[in-house]
Design a protein around this motif. Structure first.
Motif, PDB file in Angstrom:
ATOM      1  N   ALA A  22       0.839  -1.297   0.101  1.00 44.98           N
ATOM      2  CA  ALA A  22       0.011  -0.186   0.194  1.00 44.98           C
ATOM      3  C   ALA A  22       0.808   1.247   0.023  1.00 44.98           C
ATOM      4  N   LYS A  23       2.058   1.255   0.737  1.00 43.65           N
ATOM      5  CA  LYS A  23       2.901   2.441   0.659  1.00 43.65           C
ATOM      6  C   LYS A  23       3.514   2.633  -0.639  1.00 43.65           C
ATOM      7  N   VAL A  70      -4.611   7.759   1.490  1.00 43.25           N
ATOM      8  CA  VAL A  70      -5.523   7.051   1.369  1.00 43.25           C
ATOM      9  C   VAL A  70      -5.171   5.496   1.058  1.00 43.25           C
ATOM     10  N   CYS A  71      -4.189   5.339   0.232  1.00 48.79           N
ATOM     11  CA  CYS A  71      -3.568   4.168  -0.135  1.00 48.79           C
ATOM     12  C   CYS A  71      -3.122   3.417   1.326  1.00 48.79           C
ATOM     13  N   PHE A  76      -3.583  -0.522   5.537  1.00 43.02           N
ATOM     14  CA  PHE A  76      -3.985  -0.942   7.053  1.00 43.02           C
ATOM     15  C   PHE A  76      -5.094  -1.420   7.328  1.00 43.02           C
ATOM     16  N   VAL A  77      -6.327  -0.880   6.714  1.00 39.99           N
ATOM     17  CA  VAL A  77      -7.828  -1.475   6.972  1.00 39.99           C
ATOM     18  C   VAL A  77      -7.771  -3.176   6.448  1.00 39.99           C
ATOM     19  N   ARG A  79      -5.272  -5.099   5.845  1.00 40.77           N
ATOM     20  CA  ARG A  79      -4.360  -6.125   6.941  1.00 40.77           C
ATOM     21  C   ARG A  79      -5.005  -5.910   8.214  1.00 40.77           C
ATOM     22  N   ARG A  80      -5.763  -5.360   8.960  1.00 38.84           N
ATOM     23  CA  ARG A  80      -6.271  -5.294  10.143  1.00 38.84           C
ATOM     24  C   ARG A  80      -7.535  -5.640  10.283  1.00 38.84           C
ATOM     25  N   PHE A  81      -8.630  -5.551   9.530  1.00 43.94           N
ATOM     26  CA  PHE A  81      -9.806  -5.981   9.870  1.00 43.94           C
ATOM     27  C   PHE A  81     -10.476  -6.883   8.735  1.00 43.94           C
ATOM     28  N   ILE A  82      -9.807  -7.077   7.489  1.00 42.08           N
ATOM     29  CA  ILE A  82     -10.367  -7.916   6.425  1.00 42.08           C
ATOM     30  C   ILE A  82      -9.677  -8.911   6.392  1.00 42.08           C
ATOM     31  N   SER A  83      -8.326  -9.252   6.447  1.00 44.02           N
ATOM     32  CA  SER A  83      -7.553 -10.519   6.262  1.00 44.02           C
ATOM     33  C   SER A  83      -7.652 -11.350   7.507  1.00 44.02           C
TER      34      SER A  83
END
Length: 83
Positions: A22-23, A70-71, A76-77, A79-83
């Motif tokens: 993402a970065k 935004v990217c 982060f979202v 990796r943290r909440f969906i994966s």
């Protein structure tokens, strides 16, 4: 699970010990936007007035920073909440 500040920052910046995709995507989009603006938008502003050019540079920087953030936030979202 509550993360400490240092763990949270580390999770945003690194994924599995390396910089996140993402970065890299955020940097690429920001650089492309800045190059596009330097080639097509800013020269005409410079011909009009230096202050218009300066304002255009500031706007281009803010938009590029927005794309980058935004990217990073989406990565982060995911990796943290969906994966």
């Amino acid at each position: 699970m509550m993360l400490s500040y240092n763990e949270l920052i580390s999770d945003i910046i690194y994924v599995d010990g390396r910089l996140s995709k993402a970065k890299a995507i955020g940097v690429a989009i920001s650089v492309l936007f800045i190059v596009n603006a330097m080639i097509f938008i800013l020269p005409s502003m410079l011909r009009a007035s230096f202050f218009i050019f300066l304002g255009g540079c500031i706007v281009v920087f803010i938009i590029a920073l927005f794309y980058y953030c935004v990217c990073r936030g989406i990565g982060f979202v995911v990796r943290r909440f969906i994966s």
